[in-house]
Design a protein around this motif. Structure first.
Motif, mmCIF file in Angstrom:
data_model
loop_
_atom_site.group_PDB
_atom_site.id
_atom_site.type_symbol
_atom_site.label_atom_id
_atom_site.label_comp_id
_atom_site.label_asym_id
_atom_site.label_seq_id
_atom_site.Cartn_x
_atom_site.Cartn_y
_atom_site.Cartn_z
ATOM 1 N N LYS A 79 0.739 -1.244 -0.013
ATOM 2 C CA LYS A 79 -0.035 0.065 0.058
ATOM 3 C C LYS A 79 0.825 1.060 -0.063
ATOM 4 O O LYS A 79 0.461 2.367 0.423
ATOM 5 C CB LYS A 79 -1.082 0.054 1.220
ATOM 6 C CG LYS A 79 -1.970 -1.001 1.035
ATOM 7 C CD LYS A 79 -3.183 -0.876 1.921
ATOM 8 C CE LYS A 79 -4.150 -1.959 1.769
ATOM 9 N NZ LYS A 79 -5.690 -1.446 1.689
ATOM 10 N N SER A 125 -10.928 -2.969 -2.487
ATOM 11 C CA SER A 125 -10.575 -2.486 -0.921
ATOM 12 C C SER A 125 -9.734 -1.343 -1.301
ATOM 13 O O SER A 125 -9.930 -0.360 -0.479
ATOM 14 C CB SER A 125 -9.947 -3.515 -0.345
ATOM 15 O OG SER A 125 -8.587 -3.520 -0.485
ATOM 16 N N LYS A 168 -11.905 1.851 -1.975
ATOM 17 C CA LYS A 168 -12.528 2.318 -0.746
ATOM 18 C C LYS A 168 -11.458 3.024 0.400
ATOM 19 O O LYS A 168 -11.702 3.971 0.976
ATOM 20 C CB LYS A 168 -13.019 0.900 0.184
ATOM 21 C CG LYS A 168 -14.508 1.207 0.846
ATOM 22 C CD LYS A 168 -14.943 0.084 1.354
ATOM 23 C CE LYS A 168 -14.628 -0.166 2.963
ATOM 24 N NZ LYS A 168 -14.546 -1.488 3.402
ATOM 25 N N ASP A 169 -10.194 2.507 0.513
ATOM 26 C CA ASP A 169 -9.365 3.009 1.463
ATOM 27 C C ASP A 169 -8.619 4.242 1.111
ATOM 28 O O ASP A 169 -8.252 5.350 1.795
ATOM 29 C CB ASP A 169 -8.260 2.155 1.867
ATOM 30 C CG ASP A 169 -8.953 0.844 2.661
ATOM 31 O OD1 ASP A 169 -10.207 1.077 2.908
ATOM 32 O OD2 ASP A 169 -8.203 -0.298 2.592
ATOM 33 N N ASP A 170 -8.174 4.146 -0.331
ATOM 34 C CA ASP A 170 -7.324 5.562 -0.975
ATOM 35 C C ASP A 170 -7.426 5.491 -2.314
ATOM 36 O O ASP A 170 -6.931 4.574 -3.035
ATOM 37 C CB ASP A 170 -5.740 4.854 -0.288
ATOM 38 C CG ASP A 170 -5.009 6.243 -0.726
ATOM 39 O OD1 ASP A 170 -5.234 6.972 -1.273
ATOM 40 O OD2 ASP A 170 -3.603 5.812 -0.354
#
Lengths: 591, 444
Positions: free
Chosen positions: B338, B385, B388-390
């Motif tokens: 990430k 995902s 959603k996160d970044d």
């Protein structure tokens, strides 16, 4: 304090920076100028390779007095008797009548002991001359000579009262007063049972030795004798789902029945039973026991193809109307006749009907008759049905193969995924570790302890929410109801779209058919066909996979059965052997 | 120890023979049959047609479930499967049993590192247990355990761990073990250097006439000796040891051992066995400058250093190649998946490299990764995902995915489909770049 020996250590002292080392009694370096003792110790120079620790350990093991556990004196056959008892009890809780255990299985087992000359006979065959002498010294056994009348003698306390829990009575026990084989004194070959070592070495022609898979053969033979509503695939599935003791069965032995050494190879197995294997063993055991003809399988029996076909049609969500067709196929092929269905080990030694596989094969043949399953016709028929259903929403819907495929594909994929996950999580190893020999014992125990500790650590990380409650055993794996909108139930759908009227009777619209196997081996090998997946249409493969998953058998095995049904159905075509595609259209009579 | 006896006692059961008969009983000799048997034959082992036990089959299935769970960061599920997988330590196949501890250590430490319910104690207990299963992994696990503790700022615990590992002995010294021991000692040295330099700081704040000064300096002295012992072994071995060399030299210099320091640095910079390392020359130059070495010497070192660096950076483009290599390497690690900087640079470098039509460089890196990166980085799961996160990260990754896998790839498609006002321009740009540079079907 050898300064000479410490010369090779050339590092500076951490306290005073001098390089002047001596060796303490423990072999550690100390500084001769400031008396600082290091954490380093002199390396032991090995002349041999690393494995010498192993040799040392083995030496130690041999030197140490054999410390094997002492328990009751017990024989391998008693162990199997205990397991059979557990299995029979489990079957009883599944709803099978008590006669299965008390009469049928009991008698089969007695017959086995007699045929294998382990009991109920004068000269137990596997003991050496010396041992028979022991026997003959004991005249009180003459009453055991008479062979038990098959299915007439109901009173053998040792079996009815749950096997080896009661110390075996004189009946089964005394003929075994064998002195342990001399090899068993060696530390590496031993067993907890009295005859485990000998038993594992025994190789006699004509004797069927008891094994874990054969306990299931005994169970199935008893079920078949009683004509119970359990097929072989059901039985094996119950074993895998742990409703019937098998993998861990030996753990239920009484505490005093110690199990180690060679017993491990006999009782502890690391595979689930396999259909083909057990099927072979069923025949083998029945032949060995010289069993008479089994009770007739008539049309009202669960194992009759007509009834089984109905069951599997429900299971895989196919229309009830297909039943007429399956009955028709059963009739034409003659596989519904009592003579064909009834197991007679003496008359037909090499074969018995695989009831479940055969019923499923009939359904596949019917599907092929109706939809051809050539990746083409079934889809165009589906489109017609779809259109009809859209236009006539009030009517009984026509069966739409495409929709059925979609529903079943999803259902079976989910089921398979769950099944694979459950298998991957299966715990094989018993809480009490089994070791091969005395040398092995401490290592095995230590390893077990390590695994348990590690397992504790990881299970602490898992949510404490209890797993989904185990559902009660059922011969059905799917449940299709009208209410569930997500999973359409096709039981009530009609086959009108694929049948056509011709005079008084109905015929399949589809007039084509392709044979799963073109040629059968003529040779003695009796090999029917080999299933090469890529040679077949996708929808045929889907249907095969679906059913073989339900029965937990190999697809090739089912394909073989389909070919056999086709052979009976299209006898003429096979005899002519000229045409590849049969264009036989069959008449279907309506009730 | 047990494997030995197991081999002796292993009974051959009737079943095994039965299986042989089945195979030979087919009585056919189609050329493809052998292949067929092998493919069917997850269950059939070629030697004598003995069936693989279901135990072996389920444990290997279990392993792949764990790997999948780890890929998806489902630590809970992974722990669940791990519970069952541990059985492999009791496998009767000694080969598998011996290979298992390392697999369990790697998977288990990963789970315990990330699992929300895991704690320091859990990790410590796990590491200690795993160290003592067999003897093959003691050193490796100790070192990794120490690094874990360092990561959590527990320097003393790490130090204790390293000391224990250092004194551990089993069997003969093998070369692989030697490297590990050297590494362990060097890390210990590095920790000591850390304390030493802290002490040095304290000392610099004290008055020389102070009584405390003497004890403090004595303290420092002790530390330096320990450290030098620990560090010098490792830096003899060819390799890139920048932090170790730097701290070692600093201490040597502090105590006036200029000759020692020079020797170490010269060796580090000029020894042919060492990989060429521009830092080594910089260190040497810095040292000589501090030492006020004659001008000519300084210049000759500098010249050589520049020459070496020139070779390394002969072209700006080649610099890119190295950059690509490093970036791909960084993103191989699960901990860096990430890292937006890494992705941003990878996207940039990929574009530039492909613009300079050095497709081969990209392919060189990509070939070894193309069978696992799609699942590792570019699955549908990650697309969802990440988005959603970044969202910025998702965009960078989508660009990379598009370039490497083509515009059909799921990650790219997912991000492309998203409607986002702020990022609209960026997504548009991304689409354009992918269209232009994707390495899939370069002809189109």
């Amino acid at each position: 304090m050898d300064l000479e020996e410490a010369k090779e250590f050339k590092e500076r002292c951490t306290q005073c920076a001098a390089v002047s080392w001596g060796l303490t009694d423990e072999g550690k370096y100390y500084c001769t100028s400031c008396h600082n003792v290091t954490e380093r110790s002199k390396e032991v120079v090995n002349t041999e390779a690393i494995p010498n620790t192993k040799i040392q350990a083995i030496n130690r093991g041999l030197k140490r007095k054999q410390k094997l556990e002492k328990g009751w004196d017990w024989y391998v056959c008693e162990g199997f008797q205990h397991i059979l008892c557990q299995q029979a009890d489990a079957l009883q809780t599944l709803g099978v009548g008590p006669e299965l255990k008390n009469e049928v299985l009991h008698n089969f087992w007695k017959r086995y002991l007699q045929k294998s000359k382990q009991a109920y006979c004068k000269n137990p065959v596997y003991t050496t001359g010396r041992k028979t002498a022991v026997l003959e010294d004991n005249p009180s056994h003459s009453d055991c000579d008479s062979a038990p009348e098959l299915l007439s003698d109901f009173s053998c306390p040792s079996f009815v009262e749950s096997g080896a829990e009661s110390q075996p009575d004189g009946h089964a026990r005394k003929p075994f007063s064998i002195i342990k084989a001399p090899q068993s004194e060696m530390a590496s070959i031993c067993s907890g049972s009295l005859d485990g070592v000998e038993y594992s070495l025994r190789k006699e022609k004509g004797i069927v030795k008891m094994s874990m898979p054969r306990t299931l053969a005994f169970c199935y033979l008893s079920l078949l004798w009683q004509r119970e509503t359990v097929t072989l695939s059901d039985l094996l599935r119950f074993v895998e789902e742990e409703y019937i003791p098998y993998i861990h069965a030996f753990q239920q032995f009484p505490e005093e029945m110690k199990l180690y050494g060679r017993d491990k190879g006999i009782f502890a197995i690391e595979s689930w039973p396999n259909y083909e294997d057990i099927y072979k063993k069923v025949i083998e055991v029945a032949t060995f026991l010289d069993l008479p003809r089994f009770p007739d399988i008539t049309e009202d029996c669960y194992l009759h193809p007509n009834i089984l076909c109905m069951k599997y049609l429900m299971e895989v969500n196919l229309p009830d109307e297909m039943r007429d067709l399956t009955c028709q196929v059963v009739k034409v092929t003659g596989i519904g006749e009592v003579g064909f269905l009834t197991f007679d080990p003496v008359a037909k030694k090499t074969e018995t009907v695989k009831y479940d596989v055969q019923a499923v094969a009939v359904i596949i043949v019917v599907l092929k008759l109706l939809f051809l399953l050539d990746d083409n016709l079934e889809w165009s028929l589906s489109s017609i049905a779809e259109k009809y259903n859209e236009d006539n929403k009030e009517d009984k819907p026509w069966f739409d193969f495409r929709k059925w495929y979609q529903v079943m594909k999803k259902a079976i994929d989910e089921k398979k995924q769950k099944w694979e996950e459950a298998r991957a999580k299966y715990i094989w190893k018993s809480e009490k570790p089994l070791y091969h020999s005395a040398i092995d014992k401490p290592v095995v125990h230590k390893r077990r302890e390590m695994v348990v500790n590690l397992q504790k650590q990881f299970s602490a990380l898992v949510d404490s929410t209890p797993a989904v409650e185990k559902k009660s055993p059922s011969s059905f794996q799917f449940n299709w109801t009208e209410e569930d909108s997500d999973r359409t139930c096709f039981h009530g759908h009609s086959l009108q779209g694929v049948l056509k009227k011709k005079g008084q009777s109905l015929m399949t619209k589809n007039s084509l058919y392709w044979l799963s196997t073109q040629k059968f081996c003529k040779s003695y090998c009796k090999h029917v066909t080999t299933y090469e997946e890529s040679n077949f249409s996708l929808s045929y493969r889907f249907v095969l996979n679906l059913f073989s998953f339900l029965l937990r058998i190999k697809t090739s095995f089912l394909h073989e059965e389909v070919s056999l049904i086709e052979k009976r159905l299209f006898k003429k075509k096979y005899n002519n052997k000229t045409k590849k595609k049969s264009s036989k259209s069959r008449k279907v009579r309506r009730h | 120890m047990s494997d030995f006896s197991e081999e002796l006692v292993r009974p051959t059961t009737e079943d095994e023979q039965g299986e042989t008969c089945v195979l030979s009983g087919t009585g056919m000799c189609f050329p493809w049959l052998q292949k067929h048997i092998e493919t069917v034959g997850k269950t059939l082992v070629a030697t004598g047609g003995k069936r693989e036990k279901d135990f072996a089959q389920t444990t290997s299935a279990c392993l792949s479930f764990i790997q999948e769970a780890l890929l998806k960061h489902q630590w809970q599920q992974a722990a669940e499967y791990m519970h069952s997988y541990l059985q492999i330590l009791e496998d009767s196949d000694s080969n598998k049993r011996q290979g298992a501890p390392e697999i369990i250590w790697r998977l288990g430490s990963e789970i315990l590192y990330y699992h929300p319910k895991s704690s320091l104690e859990t990790f410590n207990t796990f590491a200690d247990r795993m160290k003592n299963i067999g003897v093959m992994n003691y050193l490796k696990i100790s070192l990794q355990h120490a690094l874990y503790l360092l990561h959590h700022g527990l320097l003393e615990d790490a130090n204790r761990n390293l000391s224990q590992a250092e004194t551990w002995r089993y069997g003969e010294k093998s070369s692989s073990k030697e490297v590990l021991i050297n590494l362990i000692q060097a890390y210990k040295g590095l920790l000591q250097y850390y304390t030493w330099s802290k002490k040095k700081m304290e000392l610099s704040q004290l008055d020389e006439d102070d009584y405390a000064y003497n004890t403090a300096s004595q303290n420092m002295l002790n530390h330096s000796w320990k450290t030098s012992i620990n560090l010098c072994a490792l830096i003899q071995i060819p390799g890139v040891w920048d932090p170790f060399v730097k701290s070692y030299v600093e201490m040597l210099e502090f105590y006036g051992d200029q000759d020692g320091a020079r020797e170490v640095l010269t060796n580090y910079a000029y020894d042919e066995k060492f990989p060429s390392n521009p830092n080594a020359h910089i260190y040497l130059y810095g040292f000589l400058k501090r030492e006020r070495a004659p001008r000519e010497k300084l210049i000759s070192v500098l010249k050589l250093s520049i020459e070496k660096n020139m070779i390394l950076h002969r072209k700006k483009e080649e610099h890119h190649k190295l950059g690509l290599e490093v970036l791909f390497g960084v993103l191989d690690f699960a901990g860096c998946t990430k890292n937006i900087t890494a992705w941003k640079y990878l996207a940039k470098y990929l574009r530039q490299t492909l613009m300079g039509s050095h497709l081969a460089w990209v392919q060189e890196e990509w070939n070894s990764r193309k069978n696992w990166w799609p699942r590792f980085h570019f699955s549908y799961f990650w697309a969802k995902s990440d988005w959603k996160d970044d969202k910025t990260l998702a965009c960078e990754k989508a660009l990379v995915a598009g370039i490497l896998l083509g515009k059909g790839c799921r990650y790219f498609r997912y991000v492309k489909k998203q409607d986002h006002q702020v990022l609209q321009k960026k997504i548009k740009q991304m689409k354009k770049s992918v269209k232009k540079y994707s390495i899939v079907n370069p002809g189109l």
